[in-house]
Scaffold this motif. Structure first.
Motif, short mmCIF file in Angstrom:
data_model
loop_
_atom_site.label_atom_id
_atom_site.label_comp_id
_atom_site.label_asym_id
_atom_site.label_seq_id
_atom_site.Cartn_x
_atom_site.Cartn_y
_atom_site.Cartn_z
N ARG A 54 0.84 -1.21 0.00
CA ARG A 54 0.00 0.00 0.00
C ARG A 54 0.87 1.25 0.00
NH1 ARG A 54 -5.30 1.00 0.92
NH2 ARG A 54 -5.87 3.06 1.73
N LEU A 55 1.93 1.26 0.81
CA LEU A 55 2.83 2.41 0.86
C LEU A 55 3.59 2.56 -0.45
CD1 LEU A 55 4.29 2.18 4.48
CD2 LEU A 55 2.38 3.57 3.65
N TYR A 56 3.93 1.44 -1.05
CA TYR A 56 4.63 1.47 -2.34
C TYR A 56 3.79 2.20 -3.38
CZ TYR A 56 6.63 -0.31 -6.74
OH TYR A 56 7.17 -0.42 -7.99
N ARG A 57 2.49 1.97 -3.38
CA ARG A 57 1.60 2.63 -4.32
C ARG A 57 1.49 4.13 -4.05
NH1 ARG A 57 -3.87 -0.62 -4.04
NH2 ARG A 57 -4.47 1.02 -5.51
N LEU A 58 1.77 4.53 -2.79
CA LEU A 58 1.63 5.94 -2.42
C LEU A 58 2.94 6.72 -2.51
CD1 LEU A 58 -0.67 5.58 0.74
CD2 LEU A 58 -1.34 6.42 -1.53
N CYS A 59 4.06 6.00 -2.67
CA CYS A 59 5.34 6.70 -2.64
C CYS A 59 5.49 7.59 -3.89
CB CYS A 59 6.50 5.71 -2.54
SG CYS A 59 6.74 4.69 -3.99
N GLU A 60 6.26 8.63 -3.73
CA GLU A 60 6.44 9.60 -4.81
C GLU A 60 7.37 9.09 -5.89
OE1 GLU A 60 8.58 13.64 -4.40
OE2 GLU A 60 6.45 14.10 -4.02
N ASN A 61 8.43 8.38 -5.49
CA ASN A 61 9.41 7.86 -6.44
C ASN A 61 9.66 6.39 -6.14
OD1 ASN A 61 11.49 7.29 -8.15
ND2 ASN A 61 12.89 8.86 -7.38
N ARG A 62 9.13 5.52 -6.98
CA ARG A 62 9.25 4.08 -6.73
C ARG A 62 10.63 3.55 -7.08
NH1 ARG A 62 3.36 2.05 -9.14
NH2 ARG A 62 2.08 3.28 -7.68
N LYS A 63 11.42 4.31 -7.80
CA LYS A 63 12.75 3.87 -8.21
C LYS A 63 13.85 4.44 -7.34
CE LYS A 63 11.10 1.61 -11.77
NZ LYS A 63 11.16 0.12 -11.82
N VAL A 64 13.51 5.15 -6.29
CA VAL A 64 14.50 5.80 -5.44
C VAL A 64 15.40 4.76 -4.78
CG1 VAL A 64 13.04 5.80 -3.38
CG2 VAL A 64 14.79 7.56 -3.66
N SER A 65 16.67 5.09 -4.62
CA SER A 65 17.60 4.16 -3.96
C SER A 65 17.49 4.31 -2.45
CB SER A 65 19.04 4.45 -4.39
OG SER A 65 19.49 5.69 -3.85
N VAL A 66 18.07 3.35 -1.74
CA VAL A 66 18.06 3.42 -0.28
C VAL A 66 18.82 4.65 0.20
CG1 VAL A 66 18.74 2.23 1.84
CG2 VAL A 66 17.89 0.90 -0.10
N GLY A 67 19.98 4.90 -0.42
CA GLY A 67 20.79 6.04 -0.01
C GLY A 67 20.15 7.38 -0.27
N GLU A 68 19.20 7.44 -1.22
CA GLU A 68 18.50 8.68 -1.54
C GLU A 68 17.22 8.85 -0.73
OE1 GLU A 68 19.78 8.85 -6.28
OE2 GLU A 68 17.95 7.81 -5.64
N SER A 69 16.93 7.89 0.14
CA SER A 69 15.67 7.91 0.90
C SER A 69 15.81 8.51 2.28
CB SER A 69 15.12 6.48 1.01
OG SER A 69 14.88 5.93 -0.25
N GLY A 70 16.97 9.12 2.56
CA GLY A 70 17.18 9.75 3.84
C GLY A 70 18.33 10.74 3.76
N GLU A 91 -2.58 4.60 7.52
CA GLU A 91 -1.37 4.54 6.73
C GLU A 91 -0.16 4.98 7.53
OE1 GLU A 91 -3.72 5.34 2.50
OE2 GLU A 91 -2.76 6.99 3.58
N ARG A 92 -0.38 5.93 8.43
CA ARG A 92 0.72 6.37 9.30
C ARG A 92 1.17 5.23 10.22
NH1 ARG A 92 1.38 11.81 8.94
NH2 ARG A 92 -0.38 13.00 8.05
N GLU A 93 0.22 4.41 10.65
CA GLU A 93 0.57 3.25 11.47
C GLU A 93 1.44 2.28 10.67
OE1 GLU A 93 0.03 2.62 14.68
OE2 GLU A 93 -0.76 4.66 14.83
N THR A 94 1.10 2.13 9.39
CA THR A 94 1.89 1.24 8.54
C THR A 94 3.30 1.81 8.34
OG1 THR A 94 -0.15 0.64 7.37
CG2 THR A 94 1.92 0.00 6.35
#
Length: 323
Positions: A54-70, A91-94
Motif C-alpha cells: 500500500r505504501l509502495y503505491r503511495l510513494c512519490e518515487n518508486r525507483k528511489v535508492s536506499v541512499g536517496e531515501s534519507g 497509513e501512518r501506522e503502517t
C-alpha cells in the motif's frame, strides 16, 4: 561478485521459476546508492514493495535508492520518504511498522552495495553451496511427492466415497477433533476435550485412531484376523503405508487398504456417536462390522473372487487364503 552481471542473474531468475535462488540472495548495503529502496530485497526475505504494498503505491518515487531515501542530520541518519498525498491515520501506522523494519540500517560512506549468498556462511557464492541448496530442496520436493502419492492411493481404494473422504481427511489432519478445532480458534466452551474412549489423553487424531488403548485393542484384533505382523507407527500416514504394504501381491494390498479405510471410517462414526449420542461400543462388535462391510465393498468393486464367501472372509489369517 560484480554488481553488474550479478544483477542480471537476479533479474533473469526473477522472470523464471527459480524461487530457491531468489530466497538465497540478499543485498548487503554500503552507502545504499546501488540498491532500490522499494524493489530490491535488502530487509528480510522479500522486497518492501511486497511487504508494504500500500505504501509502495503511495510513494512519490518508486525507483528511489536506499541512499536517496534519507539524509544525515547532525551526525544522525534520518529517513525522509516522500508521498504523493497526505497519509491517513491507518497509513501512518503502517509507516511506523516500515520504520521499525528499516531502523537498523545506517549508510556507510565509501562502501558500495553488493549481493551476498545466504546459503554460505561467508556470504560468497559457490558451486558447492548451490549444489547443497538444490539437493535439500529436492529432498523436500520428494517428501511432498511421496505425500501426494499416499493421498492418491487412498482415492483408488475399493470403498464408498464417504469412507474415502474420512480417510483422506485423517491423512491430511483435517478431521474436526478437539485439538484441530482449537487450532482454528473454534471455542469449545465447557465441552470435554479428552479422548471420548479412554478419557486419559487430550483428543487428537493420532491418539484417537492409533495410540488410545481402545484403538490399540481394535488394531490387535484386525492384525490377528488378517494375519499380518508389522510395526504399528504412531502417525496415521505411516500406519496407512505400513498396513497396506504388508501383502506381497497387489490384490492383497488392495484388500488391506479397504480394511484400513473401513476401520477408520467406522471408528470415526463410533467417536461421533459417543460424543453426540452417548453410545459406547465394543471392540469385537466393531471388528465384526468391519469384516462385513469390507467384504461387501470388495465384492461390489469386483476385487474378491466369486468363491470368497463371507464365512471364509471372516476366518483368521485372512492373507493366507490368497497365497
Amino acid at each position: 561478485m560484480e554488481n553488474g552481471w550479478w544483477s542480471k542473474i537476479v533479474a533473469a531468475a526473477g522472470r523464471g521459476n527459480e524461487g530457491w535462488f531468489l530466497e538465497n540472495i540478499k543485498r548487503r548495503l554500503g552507502d545504499g546508492r546501488g540498491t532500490k529502496f522499494w524493489e530490491d530485497s535488502w530487509v528480510g526475505r522479500e522486497s518492501l514493495n511486497i511487504s508494504f504494498h500500500r505504501l509502495y503505491r503511495l510513494c512519490e518515487n518508486r525507483k528511489v535508492s536506499v541512499g536517496e531515501s534519507g539524509r544525515w542530520v547532525e551526525g544522525v541518519w534520518v529517513w525522509d520518504l516522500k508521498w504523493r498525498r497526505e497519509l491517513r491515520d491507518c497509513e501512518r501506522e503502517t509507516v511506523k511498522s516500515l520504520m521499525d523494519a528499516i531502523s537498523s540500517f545506517v549508510p556507510t560512506a565509501g562502501t558500495k552495495d553488493r549481493w551476498t549468498w545466504r546459503a554460505a556462511t561467508d556470504g560468497r557464492y559457490s558451486t558447492k553451496s548451490t549444489y547443497d541448496t538444490i539437493k535439500s530442496k529436492r529432498s523436500v520436493n520428494q517428501n511432498q511427492r511421496s505425500e501426494v502419492k499416499t493421498l492418491v492411493s487412498v482415492w483408488k481404494t475399493a470403498a464408498p466415497q464417504k469412507a474415502l473422504v474420512t480417510a483422506w481427511r485423517l491423512l491430511r489432519n483435517r478431521l474436526p477433533t478437539a485439538d484441530n478445532l482449537r487450532k482454528r480458534n473454534i471455542m469449545l466452551g465447557d465441552v470435554n476435550q479428552d479422548c471420548p474412549w479412554c478419557h486419559a489423553h487430550g483428543e487428537n487424531l493420532n491418539h484417537l485412531f492409533l495410540t488410545c488403548s481402545k484403538a490399540q485393542e481394535l488394531w490387535d484384533e484386525i492384525q490377528s484376523w488378517t494375519g499380518i505382523s508389522s510395526a504399528r507407527p504412531s502417525s496415521a500416514a505411516a500406519h496407512w503405508i505400513v498396513f497396506s504394504e504388508c501383502g506381497k501381491e497387489k490384490k492383497v494390498r488392495n484388500l488391506l487398504k479397504t480394511i484400513w479405510v473401513g476401520c477408520i471410517w467406522l471408528m470415526w462414526r463410533k467417536r461421533n456417536e459417543k460424543i453426540f449420542e452417548g453410545k459406547d461400543w465394543e471392540v469385537k462388535t466393531l471388528v465384526r462390522e468391519i469384516k462385513i462391510r469390507s467384504w461387501c465393498w470388495n465384492k461390489i468393486f469386483g476385487i474378491l473372487d466369486p468363491d470368497m464367501d463371507l464365512s471364509r472372509w471372516c476366518c483368521d489369517d485372512l492373507i493366507s487364503h490368497f497365497l
